[in-house]
Design a protein around this motif. Sequence first.
Motif, PDB file in Angstrom:
ATOM      1  N   ILE A  81      70.144  10.967  77.396  1.00 28.51           N
ATOM      2  CA  ILE A  81      70.685  10.488  76.117  1.00 28.51           C
ATOM      3  C   ILE A  81      69.537  10.442  75.114  1.00 28.51           C
ATOM      4  N   LEU A  82      69.758  11.017  73.934  1.00 31.29           N
ATOM      5  CA  LEU A  82      68.745  10.939  72.873  1.00 31.29           C
ATOM      6  C   LEU A  82      69.217   9.934  71.828  1.00 31.29           C
ATOM      7  N   VAL A  83      68.435   8.879  71.643  1.00 30.03           N
ATOM      8  CA  VAL A  83      68.781   7.851  70.654  1.00 30.03           C
ATOM      9  C   VAL A  83      68.011   8.140  69.371  1.00 30.03           C
ATOM     10  N   TYR A  84      68.738   8.170  68.251  1.00 33.88           N
ATOM     11  CA  TYR A  84      68.091   8.357  66.950  1.00 33.88           C
ATOM     12  C   TYR A  84      68.336   7.117  66.089  1.00 33.88           C
ATOM     13  N   GLY A  85      67.351   6.770  65.294  1.00 29.05           N
ATOM     14  CA  GLY A  85      67.517   5.690  64.320  1.00 29.05           C
ATOM     15  C   GLY A  85      66.435   5.819  63.268  1.00 29.05           C
ATOM     16  N   HIS A  86      66.450   4.937  62.262  1.00 29.30           N
ATOM     17  CA  HIS A  86      65.368   4.993  61.266  1.00 29.30           C
ATOM     18  C   HIS A  86      64.816   3.607  60.983  1.00 29.30           C
ATOM     19  N   TYR A  87      63.489   3.585  60.808  1.00 27.82           N
ATOM     20  CA  TYR A  87      62.807   2.307  60.558  1.00 27.82           C
ATOM     21  C   TYR A  87      62.471   2.114  59.083  1.00 27.82           C
ATOM     22  N   ASP A  88      62.788   3.105  58.245  1.00 22.56           N
ATOM     23  CA  ASP A  88      62.562   2.913  56.800  1.00 22.56           C
ATOM     24  C   ASP A  88      63.797   2.271  56.177  1.00 22.56           C
ATOM     25  N   VAL A  89      63.596   1.678  55.018  1.00 22.19           N
ATOM     26  CA  VAL A  89      64.698   0.987  54.332  1.00 22.19           C
ATOM     27  C   VAL A  89      64.756   1.413  52.868  1.00 22.19           C
ATOM     28  N   GLN A  90      65.875   1.103  52.247  1.00 20.94           N
ATOM     29  CA  GLN A  90      66.060   1.366  50.822  1.00 20.94           C
ATOM     30  C   GLN A  90      65.244   0.375  49.999  1.00 20.94           C
ATOM     31  N   PRO A  91      64.852   0.767  48.789  1.00 19.07           N
ATOM     32  CA  PRO A  91      64.223  -0.212  47.888  1.00 19.07           C
ATOM     33  C   PRO A  91      65.176  -1.394  47.676  1.00 19.07           C
ATOM     34  N   PRO A  92      64.649  -2.599  47.495  1.00 21.85           N
ATOM     35  CA  PRO A  92      65.529  -3.772  47.427  1.00 21.85           C
ATOM     36  C   PRO A  92      66.080  -4.080  46.032  1.00 21.85           C
ATOM     37  N   ASP A  93      65.646  -3.366  45.012  1.00 19.14           N
ATOM     38  CA  ASP A  93      66.039  -3.737  43.654  1.00 19.14           C
ATOM     39  C   ASP A  93      67.547  -3.590  43.429  1.00 19.14           C
ATOM     40  N   PRO A  94      68.160  -4.350  42.539  1.00 21.40           N
ATOM     41  CA  PRO A  94      67.555  -5.340  41.635  1.00 21.40           C
ATOM     42  C   PRO A  94      67.269  -6.678  42.330  1.00 21.40           C
ATOM     43  N   LEU A  95      66.004  -7.055  42.315  1.00 16.74           N
ATOM     44  CA  LEU A  95      65.553  -8.237  43.048  1.00 16.74           C
ATOM     45  C   LEU A  95      66.238  -9.529  42.611  1.00 16.74           C
ATOM     46  N   GLY A  96      66.555  -9.604  41.314  1.00 20.19           N
ATOM     47  CA  GLY A  96      67.157 -10.820  40.765  1.00 20.19           C
ATOM     48  C   GLY A  96      68.514 -11.153  41.368  1.00 20.19           C
ATOM     49  N   LEU A  97      69.169 -10.173  41.990  1.00 22.66           N
ATOM     50  CA  LEU A  97      70.505 -10.441  42.520  1.00 22.66           C
ATOM     51  C   LEU A  97      70.485 -10.904  43.982  1.00 22.66           C
ATOM     52  N   TRP A  98      69.311 -10.979  44.584  1.00 21.50           N
ATOM     53  CA  TRP A  98      69.226 -11.475  45.961  1.00 21.50           C
ATOM     54  C   TRP A  98      69.239 -13.007  45.942  1.00 21.50           C
ATOM     55  N   ASN A  99      69.950 -13.592  46.899  1.00 22.72           N
ATOM     56  CA  ASN A  99      69.961 -15.055  47.008  1.00 22.72           C
ATOM     57  C   ASN A  99      68.729 -15.570  47.734  1.00 22.72           C
ATOM     58  N   SER A 100      68.094 -14.691  48.519  1.00 22.07           N
ATOM     59  CA  SER A 100      66.814 -15.031  49.141  1.00 22.07           C
ATOM     60  C   SER A 100      65.990 -13.759  49.142  1.00 22.07           C
ATOM     61  N   PRO A 101      64.652 -13.862  49.155  1.00 26.15           N
ATOM     62  CA  PRO A 101      63.844 -12.639  49.043  1.00 26.15           C
ATOM     63  C   PRO A 101      64.164 -11.632  50.145  1.00 26.15           C
ATOM     64  N   PRO A 102      64.236 -10.341  49.794  1.00 29.06           N
ATOM     65  CA  PRO A 102      64.702  -9.304  50.730  1.00 29.06           C
ATOM     66  C   PRO A 102      63.857  -9.149  51.983  1.00 29.06           C
ATOM     67  N   PHE A 103      62.581  -9.529  51.907  1.00 26.40           N
ATOM     68  CA  PHE A 103      61.729  -9.374  53.088  1.00 26.40           C
ATOM     69  C   PHE A 103      61.306 -10.720  53.677  1.00 26.40           C
ATOM     70  N   GLU A 104      62.111 -11.737  53.380  1.00 27.78           N
ATOM     71  CA  GLU A 104      61.943 -13.043  54.029  1.00 27.78           C
ATOM     72  C   GLU A 104      63.295 -13.388  54.643  1.00 27.78           C
ATOM     73  N   PRO A 105      63.571 -12.827  55.844  1.00 24.57           N
ATOM     74  CA  PRO A 105      64.909 -12.941  56.435  1.00 24.57           C
ATOM     75  C   PRO A 105      65.360 -14.392  56.613  1.00 24.57           C
ATOM     76  N   VAL A 106      66.616 -14.647  56.290  1.00 27.80           N
ATOM     77  CA  VAL A 106      67.212 -15.962  56.553  1.00 27.80           C
ATOM     78  C   VAL A 106      68.559 -15.753  57.252  1.00 27.80           C
ATOM     79  N   ILE A 107      68.949 -16.752  58.035  1.00 30.68           N
ATOM     80  CA  ILE A 107      70.249 -16.704  58.705  1.00 30.68           C
ATOM     81  C   ILE A 107      71.210 -17.611  57.951  1.00 30.68           C
ATOM     82  N   GLN A 108      72.360 -17.060  57.602  1.00 30.76           N
ATOM     83  CA  GLN A 108      73.342 -17.799  56.824  1.00 30.76           C
ATOM     84  C   GLN A 108      74.736 -17.453  57.355  1.00 30.76           C
ATOM     85  N   LYS A 109      75.630 -18.417  57.336  1.00 29.39           N
ATOM     86  CA  LYS A 109      77.008 -18.143  57.756  1.00 29.39           C
ATOM     87  C   LYS A 109      77.779 -17.551  56.579  1.00 29.39           C
TER      88      LYS A 109
END
Length: 462
Positions: A81-109
């Motif tokens: 089995i060959l598993v493929y995935g990617h470790y890169d991510v999209q740019p996070p902008d627009p930053l102002g619309l995030w409820n918490s910073p994009p690279f400071e993970p939080v757990i929320q219900k």
Amino acid sequence: MQTIQSYIKENKDRFLNELIDLLKIPSISADSAYKSDVLKTADIIKISLEEAGCNHVEICETDGYPIVYGEKIIDKNLPTILVYGHYDVQPPDPLGLWNSPPFEPVIQKTELHPEGAIFARGACDDKGQMYMHVKALEYMTSNNELPCNVKFMIEGEEEVGSVNLAKYVVANRKKLQNDVILISDTGMIAQDVPSITTGLRGLSYVEVEVTGPNRDLHSGLYGGAVANPINVLTKMIASLHDENNHITIPGFYDNVENLSEAERAEMAKAPFSLDAYKKSLEINAVYGEKGYSTNERNSIRPTLDVNGIWGGYTGEGAKTVIASKAYAKISMRLVPNQDWEEITQLFKTHFESIAPKGVTVRVTPHHGGQGYVTPIDSIGYKAASKAYEQTFGKTPIPQRSGGSIPIVSLFEKELQSKTILMGFGLDSDAIHSPNEHFGIWNYLKGIETIPWFYKYFTELKK
Ligand code: BES
Ligand code: MN
Ligand code: MN
């Protein structure tokens, strides 16, 4: 294999914390300012594959970001089995619309994720989904449950077109030889409606530039007497759809695969609520090509969309000016049999031909890729279906997605093997958008389901 559940229970906190650590690194492939972070992420993936039991892991350099390759070969006579995935991510902008910073993970219900979801860029696309495979491998190797050979190929340039991965695949056909390719980088219909993605759309992405006068002009002195590039560009773009929202580029639909009425009826059986759809997007009506349902419009039909448009004065207040140039970025989502390079050429020829006198038009192609469909009678599909039945208690529904993973059709061409798309995200997980998240339930369910795929695939292949 009852123990996968207990293994997850025992290791749940560690599984979450490891993913959270991975999500803290801004591996944004599109922005060179993050180069060292992207490279650091590749190193971490390498270590995680070693720890999960691969007996050979390497960082493969490319002209861009490296590919992390790992394998555990237990018996040459067993399937691979060959598993493929990617470790890169999209740019996070627009930053102002995030409820918490994009690279400071939080757990929320959330309403759909009562067990909690991890909010961070890449949580679902694709770090979280890719990492499920690493943890599933860890379970199988540490419990003597790995039934076949496995190869991992995790790239860092999916979000920018996988150009270097394509070269790597062509140059490493033998090394990458496999019986099936397994990817978790798509979604499913709902928590209680598991689905397997059987189609991806292709993509042609272009940038256009309209140039009028040689400099920005006073809109009073010159307005009305010369072509305004922004007026012209918007008019040209508007003409690309007719009154039925059909695309007007000559030849655009020539090779579009037309589904039979029976296939369309089958598709229409998938659970879908138009009201819930509209509500979730806060729109009072849907919009699109005449004669097709919403689910058809976003999967089996091709589209053309402006992704960005700019030019002229956009600062505070008013400035009376006719800009010299106007620009737009345009994507076309394609369906099987449409060739992306041919479509790009058709767009270019048409767009240049509709330019009025007084302006010049330049069309610059970006990346693209072919669409993909996979049959539901293959061993791979059957194994995946049985795996979901095992862990969801339900038969998954085959579903064609509107998104694109262009490398998948190249895998088929170069490696002669089919890809099985076992995605565990939800459309509402907001991939590419502010507040991207991935349900903890989904993450753990993925880890639980993957080993069953290995087991059933190996059994069916024998
Ligand atoms: N994982 C997505 C594609 C996807 C998401 C497919 C959900 C189906 C369901 C992938 O990372 C992606 O964003 N692909 C790009 C194309 C790429 C060439 C930039 C896309 O679809 O826009
Ligand atoms: Mn992805
Ligand atoms: Mn993506």
